[in-house]
Design an enzyme around this catalytic site. Structure first.
Site, PDB file in Angstrom:
ATOM      1  N   GLU A 213       0.842  -1.190   0.000  1.00 15.65           N
ATOM      2  CA  GLU A 213       0.000   0.000   0.000  1.00 15.65           C
ATOM      3  C   GLU A 213       0.878   1.241   0.000  1.00 15.65           C
ATOM      4  O   GLU A 213       2.107   1.147   0.076  1.00 15.65           O
ATOM      5  CB  GLU A 213      -0.959  -0.027   1.196  1.00 15.65           C
ATOM      6  CG  GLU A 213      -1.950  -1.188   1.124  1.00 15.65           C
ATOM      7  CD  GLU A 213      -2.893  -1.263   2.307  1.00 15.65           C
ATOM      8  OE1 GLU A 213      -2.890  -0.312   3.123  1.00 15.65           O
ATOM      9  OE2 GLU A 213      -3.617  -2.251   2.420  1.00 15.65           O
TER      10      GLU A 213
ATOM     11  N   HIS B 101      -9.029   9.869   4.361  1.00 17.05           N
ATOM     12  CA  HIS B 101      -8.794   8.818   3.379  1.00 17.05           C
ATOM     13  C   HIS B 101      -9.077   9.394   1.996  1.00 17.05           C
ATOM     14  O   HIS B 101     -10.107  10.025   1.782  1.00 17.05           O
ATOM     15  CB  HIS B 101      -9.684   7.601   3.641  1.00 17.05           C
ATOM     16  CG  HIS B 101      -9.194   6.364   2.956  1.00 17.05           C
ATOM     17  ND1 HIS B 101      -9.322   6.176   1.593  1.00 17.05           N
ATOM     18  CD2 HIS B 101      -8.539   5.277   3.420  1.00 17.05           C
ATOM     19  CE1 HIS B 101      -8.780   5.019   1.266  1.00 17.05           C
ATOM     20  NE2 HIS B 101      -8.291   4.456   2.357  1.00 17.05           N
TER      21      HIS B 101
ATOM     22  N   ARG C 245      -1.028   9.420   2.224  1.00 15.33           N
ATOM     23  CA  ARG C 245      -2.452   9.707   2.113  1.00 15.33           C
ATOM     24  C   ARG C 245      -2.785  11.189   2.114  1.00 15.33           C
ATOM     25  O   ARG C 245      -3.697  11.639   1.410  1.00 15.33           O
ATOM     26  CB  ARG C 245      -3.210   9.017   3.253  1.00 15.33           C
ATOM     27  CG  ARG C 245      -3.388   7.542   3.046  1.00 15.33           C
ATOM     28  CD  ARG C 245      -4.154   6.910   4.181  1.00 15.33           C
ATOM     29  NE  ARG C 245      -4.420   5.504   3.910  1.00 15.33           N
ATOM     30  CZ  ARG C 245      -5.003   4.685   4.760  1.00 15.33           C
ATOM     31  NH1 ARG C 245      -5.374   5.129   5.945  1.00 15.33           N
ATOM     32  NH2 ARG C 245      -5.219   3.427   4.435  1.00 15.33           N
TER      33      ARG C 245
ATOM     34  N   HIS D 191     -10.971  10.010   8.322  1.00 20.93           N
ATOM     35  CA  HIS D 191     -10.792   8.567   8.466  1.00 20.93           C
ATOM     36  C   HIS D 191     -10.142   8.156   9.782  1.00 20.93           C
ATOM     37  O   HIS D 191     -10.603   7.223  10.434  1.00 20.93           O
ATOM     38  CB  HIS D 191      -9.940   8.064   7.296  1.00 20.93           C
ATOM     39  CG  HIS D 191      -9.723   6.584   7.265  1.00 20.93           C
ATOM     40  ND1 HIS D 191     -10.764   5.680   7.282  1.00 20.93           N
ATOM     41  CD2 HIS D 191      -8.580   5.846   7.190  1.00 20.93           C
ATOM     42  CE1 HIS D 191     -10.281   4.446   7.226  1.00 20.93           C
ATOM     43  NE2 HIS D 191      -8.967   4.521   7.181  1.00 20.93           N
TER      44      HIS D 191
ATOM     45  N   ARG E 173      -0.480   8.844   9.392  1.00 21.33           N
ATOM     46  CA  ARG E 173      -0.384   7.403   9.619  1.00 21.33           C
ATOM     47  C   ARG E 173      -0.015   6.653   8.348  1.00 21.33           C
ATOM     48  O   ARG E 173      -0.610   6.859   7.302  1.00 21.33           O
ATOM     49  CB  ARG E 173      -1.721   6.872  10.162  1.00 21.33           C
ATOM     50  CG  ARG E 173      -1.751   5.366  10.347  1.00 21.33           C
ATOM     51  CD  ARG E 173      -3.044   4.915  10.966  1.00 21.33           C
ATOM     52  NE  ARG E 173      -4.202   5.111  10.104  1.00 21.33           N
ATOM     53  CZ  ARG E 173      -4.630   4.217   9.213  1.00 21.33           C
ATOM     54  NH1 ARG E 173      -3.979   3.079   9.034  1.00 21.33           N
ATOM     55  NH2 ARG E 173      -5.710   4.469   8.499  1.00 21.33           N
TER      56      ARG E 173
END
Length: 511
Positions: free
Chosen positions: A110, A224, A268, A328, A363
């Site tokens: 990811e 997100h 992100r 998120h 994160r």
């Protein structure tokens, strides 16, 4: 000892199981049904499944890089050092992680990971598989489980936690305890668009604020990048981009490379701002194009997403999906040390509610389930240890307290708009969302404080939640105002020239 664990996501369930196995009498309190909250909704996986050429050191480096340099290296080291044991524990408790052809654990990649190290279960149902296994393990124990029980406040006597007050069956009830582990999650319901379930209203953070526990980094809210618009918002896992899906604007162009050389696999915060900015410039939605993966692969790898998108009228194997960012994950929260201990003796925190220092300003994908498992277990293990003289070695720094500055002191405040939760959520989405500036933050803080003054006494779940949301909103706005520089998920359109990127400029010790 008598231990109360509040919350039944991965952190709370892990803490409760470990505390029980260590011989403590455990009461598990959960606001909804057992296994509610964010964990069962997690489509992404668990980082830490290391393959050839990978390992804890590389995982730590990626975590710190994604965190924009504001992670606590010691906390990150604890995360990656304990990761293998916690993943093995999940497998032993019945989580069936996906396998590659030949039988080895399947590893995905990811955004911002340099290696494929993400383990999944059921394709895109990792959280549901983990929640089911841990709930089943809890149900096999004699611990007391109190469902549909809302945390109201922490009981502090002589400077130490002595239990909690809860709302149950319409009345306030005390549950006495020698220690309390908070695992209530974040505060996604502060925002008009969120992937979080309806019960995620910052209850644990608000309770900690009311008793003076140190709170930090609430300005770092992760949005997100890819959710499917609608009611409710539906998350499209980052793993879809990890498998090769791309983002395209209305001209079909892969625009994220304008913002970062890693394109769709950038951190992100970068991807989310790029999507929002491009959509605003063109006046049309950005699309996630997974058509190149093929219908069979999409249905096999992402069965939940495949089902939901088709139920909503899309065939994502043939047409790109419109996407928009949504709130998120909260990187900040109740400050803890590496063993879950807060600044109040007897009070522990684990999971999204805790500010462990693992995430820094942003994160790393799939670190949240791992963090919940690792620090839930660590908090339980610390129950048998003497409370240290200084459990959390952080010196609080000043933060704004009245929401005004010399620049706006002469500006007449606007009339206070009527309060309801939707108005609060719109206000925070507009002023402390993906992009922020000082005047908007000041305006929002004035409104939030005006609403708080006029709020009637709480009498039921909804009004207690509103009380908590306003308190956490106040603290979030103060934290954002206290950090004048853009870093990670906190983006200021008006950054102060030369403002330092301080590690902890926004620690709050009181409401």
């Amino acid at each position: 000892m008598n231990v109360v664990v509040v919350g039944s996501g991965i952190a709370g369930l892990t803490a409760a199981l470990h505390a029980h196995e260590l011989g403590h009498a455990v009461t598990l309190v959960t606001k909804s049904a057992l296994g509610g909250g964010c964990t069962p909704l997690a489509q992404g996986g668990v980082a830490g499944g290391y393959g050839p050429g990978d390992g804890p050191a590389a995982h730590a480096a990626d975590t710190i890089s994604a965190g924009a340099g504001l992670c606590d290296p010691a906390a990150v080291d604890a995360l990656v050092a304990d990761g293998a044991a916690r993943i093995a524990e999940l497998r032993a408790r019945g989580v069936a992680f996906d396998r590659a052809p030949g039988g080895a654990l399947a590893r995905g990649r990811e955004a911002a990971h340099t290696h494929a190290r993400i383990l999944h279960a059921g394709g895109d149902a990792t959280g549901a598989a983990i929640s089911a296994a841990l709930c089943a393990a809890v149900q096999r124990t004699p611990m007391s489980v109190r469902e549909r029980t809302m945390l109201l406040d922490l009981i502090v006597e002589a400077g130490r936690i002595r239990g909690i007050t809860v709302l149950r069956d319409g009345g306030a009830v005390e549950i006495r305890a020698d220690a309390v582990i908070l695992a209530t999650g974040g505060a996604g319901q502060l925002y008009a668009h969120t992937t979080n379930p309806i019960e995620t209203t910052g209850d644990g953070i608000a309770a900690a604020l009311r008793v003076g526990a140190a709170i930090a980094d609430l300005e770092f809210v992760q949005f997100h990048p890819t959710t499917l618009p609608g009611v409710p918002v539906f998350l499209l896992s980052e793993a879809v981009r990890g498998e090769g899906a791309v983002l395209r604007d209305s001209d079909g162009r892969r625009f994220v490379f304008d913002s970062h050389p890693d394109g769709e696999l950038a951190p992100r915060d970068v991807v989310a701002r790029a999507i929002a900015g491009q959509a605003a410039r063109q006046g049309t939605p950005v699309h996630l194009d997974a058509t190149g993966l093929g219908a069979d692969a999409l249905a096999r790898r992402f069965p939940t997403i495949d089902r939901v998108t088709r139920d909503r009228g899309f065939d994502w194997s043939r047409e790109p999906l419109p996407v928009t960012p949504a709130a998120h994950y909260l990187m900040g929260g109740v400050v803890t040390d590496r063993h879950g201990r807060t600044t109040i003796p007897g009070l522990y925190a684990a999971g999204e509610i805790a500010r462990t220092g693992v995430h820094g300003a942003n994160r790393l994908a799939s670190n949240s389930l791992l963090e919940g498992a690792v620090f839930g277990a660590r908090a339980a293990a610390a129950l048998d240890e003497p409370w240290p003289t200084a459990a959390v070695d952080i010196t609080p720094c000043p933060s704004p307290t009245d929401g005004t500055t010399a620049a706006d002191a002469d500006v007449a405040p606007e009339p206070l708009p009527p309060f309801d939760r939707a108005a609060l959520q719109r206000l925070l989405w507009d002023e402390v969302g993906l992009r922020r500036n000082g005047s908007g933050l000041q305006r929002a803080l004035r409104i939030v404080r005006g609403w708080a003054v006029g709020l009637p006494p709480a009498v039921d779940v909804r009004t207690y939640e509103d009380r908590n949301l306003l308190l956490v909103a106040d603290a979030t706005l103060r934290a954002a105002l206290a950090r004048p520089a853009s870093v990670g998920a906190h983006h200021r359109d008006d950054p102060a020239p030369g403002a330092p990127t301080m590690a902890h400029p926004s620690i709050l010790e009181t409401a």
